[in-house]
Write a protein that holds these residues in place. Structure first.
Motif, PDB file in Angstrom:
ATOM      1  N   ILE A  57      47.565  44.040  23.861  1.00  0.00           N
ATOM      2  CA  ILE A  57      47.596  42.993  24.918  1.00  0.00           C
ATOM      3  C   ILE A  57      48.843  43.068  25.626  1.00  0.00           C
ATOM      4  O   ILE A  57      48.673  43.238  26.804  1.00  0.00           O
ATOM      5  CB  ILE A  57      47.317  41.727  24.288  1.00  0.00           C
ATOM      6  N   VAL A  58      49.826  43.197  24.939  1.00  0.00           N
ATOM      7  CA  VAL A  58      51.189  43.416  25.642  1.00  0.00           C
ATOM      8  C   VAL A  58      51.114  44.581  26.545  1.00  0.00           C
ATOM      9  O   VAL A  58      51.595  44.847  27.724  1.00  0.00           O
ATOM     10  CB  VAL A  58      52.349  43.312  24.854  1.00  0.00           C
ATOM     11  N   VAL A  59      50.694  45.796  26.045  1.00  0.00           N
ATOM     12  CA  VAL A  59      50.621  47.124  26.683  1.00  0.00           C
ATOM     13  C   VAL A  59      49.843  46.990  27.685  1.00  0.00           C
ATOM     14  O   VAL A  59      50.343  47.411  28.816  1.00  0.00           O
ATOM     15  CB  VAL A  59      50.160  48.204  25.360  1.00  0.00           C
ATOM     16  N   ALA A  60      48.620  46.216  27.532  1.00  0.00           N
ATOM     17  CA  ALA A  60      47.666  46.295  28.701  1.00  0.00           C
ATOM     18  C   ALA A  60      48.117  45.494  29.972  1.00  0.00           C
ATOM     19  O   ALA A  60      47.943  45.799  31.041  1.00  0.00           O
ATOM     20  CB  ALA A  60      46.395  45.882  28.474  1.00  0.00           C
ATOM     21  N   VAL A  61      48.481  44.332  29.539  1.00  0.00           N
ATOM     22  CA  VAL A  61      48.961  43.454  30.875  1.00  0.00           C
ATOM     23  C   VAL A  61      50.528  43.539  31.321  1.00  0.00           C
ATOM     24  O   VAL A  61      50.812  43.243  32.412  1.00  0.00           O
ATOM     25  CB  VAL A  61      48.709  41.735  30.550  1.00  0.00           C
ATOM     26  N   ALA A  62      51.413  43.995  30.245  1.00  0.00           N
ATOM     27  CA  ALA A  62      52.732  44.273  30.820  1.00  0.00           C
ATOM     28  C   ALA A  62      53.242  45.609  30.996  1.00  0.00           C
ATOM     29  O   ALA A  62      53.953  45.881  31.784  1.00  0.00           O
ATOM     30  CB  ALA A  62      53.621  43.332  30.039  1.00  0.00           C
TER      31      ALA A  62
ATOM     32  N   ALA B 192      54.178  41.784  35.419  1.00  0.00           N
ATOM     33  CA  ALA B 192      54.059  41.986  34.092  1.00  0.00           C
ATOM     34  C   ALA B 192      54.273  40.675  33.558  1.00  0.00           C
ATOM     35  O   ALA B 192      53.704  40.220  32.563  1.00  0.00           O
ATOM     36  CB  ALA B 192      54.873  42.820  33.736  1.00  0.00           C
ATOM     37  N   ALA B 193      55.365  40.048  34.103  1.00  0.00           N
ATOM     38  CA  ALA B 193      55.628  38.744  33.562  1.00  0.00           C
ATOM     39  C   ALA B 193      54.701  37.580  33.786  1.00  0.00           C
ATOM     40  O   ALA B 193      54.363  36.944  32.773  1.00  0.00           O
ATOM     41  CB  ALA B 193      56.816  38.197  34.389  1.00  0.00           C
TER      42      ALA B 193
ATOM     43  N   SER C 264      48.304  35.611  29.546  1.00  0.00           N
ATOM     44  CA  SER C 264      47.540  35.949  28.482  1.00  0.00           C
ATOM     45  C   SER C 264      48.062  35.362  26.987  1.00  0.00           C
ATOM     46  O   SER C 264      47.298  35.333  26.188  1.00  0.00           O
ATOM     47  CB  SER C 264      47.342  37.468  28.349  1.00  0.00           C
ATOM     48  N   LEU C 265      49.281  35.147  26.941  1.00  0.00           N
ATOM     49  CA  LEU C 265      49.906  34.523  25.808  1.00  0.00           C
ATOM     50  C   LEU C 265      50.242  33.096  25.588  1.00  0.00           C
ATOM     51  O   LEU C 265      50.749  32.650  24.562  1.00  0.00           O
ATOM     52  CB  LEU C 265      51.073  35.427  25.090  1.00  0.00           C
TER      53      LEU C 265
ATOM     54  N   VAL D 134      41.850  37.884  28.937  1.00  0.00           N
ATOM     55  CA  VAL D 134      42.953  39.139  28.803  1.00  0.00           C
ATOM     56  C   VAL D 134      42.566  40.423  29.534  1.00  0.00           C
ATOM     57  O   VAL D 134      43.403  41.036  30.109  1.00  0.00           O
ATOM     58  CB  VAL D 134      43.072  39.407  27.297  1.00  0.00           C
ATOM     59  N   ARG D 135      41.248  40.689  29.339  1.00  0.00           N
ATOM     60  CA  ARG D 135      40.581  42.088  30.168  1.00  0.00           C
ATOM     61  C   ARG D 135      40.936  41.725  31.559  1.00  0.00           C
ATOM     62  O   ARG D 135      41.429  42.707  32.486  1.00  0.00           O
ATOM     63  CB  ARG D 135      39.317  42.331  29.632  1.00  0.00           C
TER      64      ARG D 135
END
Lengths: 332, 117
Positions: A17-22, A78-79, A85-86, A95-96
């Motif tokens: 999730i972190v990789v994809a959104v940030a 990213a932030a 998402s978190l 999240v997608r």
């Protein structure tokens, strides 16, 4: 053991999730910023960063400012994506959507800015810089491609979600052989409707006054969206749940076999969905649920097989939910 | 608007459709000026022949409850139930006021019954 244990969802895949959104938007923005920085000696002292509608450059800045802008854009997106998402229970669909938005938009902006600025190396006067449609389309394609990578990075998992108390799942008694259907139309609330109409009016007026005729096209498109969103019909019958706009399309159908359960929920359009129309909730208990929110109040929430949740705000949602549960159970 | 049809009932299906609409209008589920579901869609929902639904709608038209217009379908006539909506609102106001005063539903019923004498 009468206590309803929460369904054990899969652990949410935090790293991906972190990789994809940030991480993806940050890497893209950093690469763009680094590229501009490495070419700064070959660029004019002030590069063009904005072009008017006539195609002439009308805004300028130093390459250092461009680097800061590109990097800053990535950091902000990213932030925001990370926070959204978190901040609450992570929902796969939400999240997608976030990953596609943060990575796609950052990708588009970074590629476009980097491309247009590095095009200007060797120019004596940045006022001669051009912003061709090919750059725009190419950057758009890059954004779409990066968004697809981000979407693919987010794995599918079933969200952790509590089982509702049995009393919260309404039922409607239906005798064998009885033929039952429930239907109701929902109109947009007068407040949002006024905003929509005003939006169309302002766009058209601005287009006519400024002689930017393409804005009439935007106004027409907004008008079609308004017409489609103005009123929908919700039907629960032997086929499942069907939502139709007044024009017949778009149409949304959930077959009975896909209905896990239906409940009644309280929907707050601005607080949870950020507005009206076809929406996905980013906040509140409905996080990740998507559907038609034409006004606030009680709505029908359908939990579907595979974990997706669909919501529609409609009067008498209790009857709709009860009938849908009864018919879905019978179809199993 | 909930349609529940019992094929084993002595009442014909088209009459049951008309009764369902009548009830929905009286309860305020359907407002004057609102369109009834399209005959084809409703027939498909209930697994009926479209003519059965149309016959039910025609009965409602004969009663003056709906208007049938080509292209627009069946529309609930304005004025046919106008006073009902107002009355419903007044009843809702009275109930709210009764709640605020701690008057139970039974006590309110008794008061209304007295007024009818």
């Amino acid at each position: 053991m009468t206590e309803a244990a929460p369904t054990a969802g899969d652990a949410r895949p935090v790293v991906r999730i972190v990789v994809a959104v940030a991480v993806l938007p940050l890497v893209v923005a950093a690469a763009g910023a680094a590229l501009v920085w490495s070419r700064r000696d070959a660029l004019p002292a002030e590069v063009a960063i904005h072009w008017g509608v006539d195609g002439a450059a009308d805004g300028f800045a130093s390459p250092g400012v461009v680097v800061a802008m590109v990097a800053g854009f990535g950091v902000v997106f990213a932030a925001a994506g990370l926070w959204l998402s978190l901040a609450g229970p992570a929902d796969p669909l939400l999240v997608r959507v976030l990953a596609v938005t943060t990575t796609g938009v950052t990708g588009f902006v970074t590629v476009l800015a980097t491309w247009l600025v590095t095009d200007q190396r060797g120019l004596a006067d940045a006022a001669e810089a051009e912003a061709g449609a090919s750059r725009f389309l190419g950057s758009f394609a890059a954004g779409v491609l990066l968004a697809a990578v981000a979407a693919w990075t987010v794995p599918r998992w079933s969200a952790e979600r509590g089982e509702p108390a049995p009393g919260d799942v309404p039922r409607l008694g239906v005798a064998p052989g009885e033929r039952v259907a429930w239907t109701r139309s929902v109109a947009t609330g007068s407040g949002p409707a006024a905003v929509l109409v005003a939006g169309v009016g302002v766009t058209v007026a601005a287009g006519v006054l400024s002689r930017q005729w393409w804005m009439l096209g935007v106004g027409a498109a907004l008008g079609v969206v308004a017409a489609v969103m103005f009123s929908i019909t919700v039907t629960v019958d032997r086929h499942g749940l069907t939502l139709r706009s007044r024009l017949g399309r778009p149409r949304m159908h959930i077959p009975l076999g896909e209905v896990e359960r239906a409940t009644v929920v309280d929907v707050r359009p601005l607080r949870h969905f950020g507005g009206y129309g076809y929406r996905i909730a980013a906040f509140g208990p409905l996080r990740g649920a998507s559907g038609y929110v034409l006004r606030g109040g009680s709505g029908l929430l359908v939990e579907r097989r595979g974990g997706r949740r669909t919501v529609v705000v409609v009067d008498d949602a209790a009857t709709a939910a009860g009938l849908l549960n009864t018919l879905a159970e019978r179809a199993r | 608007m909930l349609f529940r049809l019992d094929p084993n009932s002595a009442e014909p299906l088209f009459a049951q459709i008309a009764a369902a609409v009548r009830g929905a209008v009286a309860r305020g589920d359907v407002q004057p000026g609102e369109r009834l579901p399209g005959a084809r869609d409703l027939a498909d929902s209930l697994g009926l022949n479209v003519h059965t639904v149309l016959r039910g709608y025609q009965q409602l038209r004969d009663e003056g409850l709906v208007e049938l217009r080509r292209g627009r379908g069946a529309v609930v006539v304005r004025g046919a139930v106008g006073d009902w909506a107002e009355l419903r609102q007044e009843v809702a106001d009275v109930v709210e006021r009764a709640r605020g005063l701690g008057v139970s539903a039974q006590e309110l019923f008794d008061m209304i019954r007295l007024e009818y004498r």
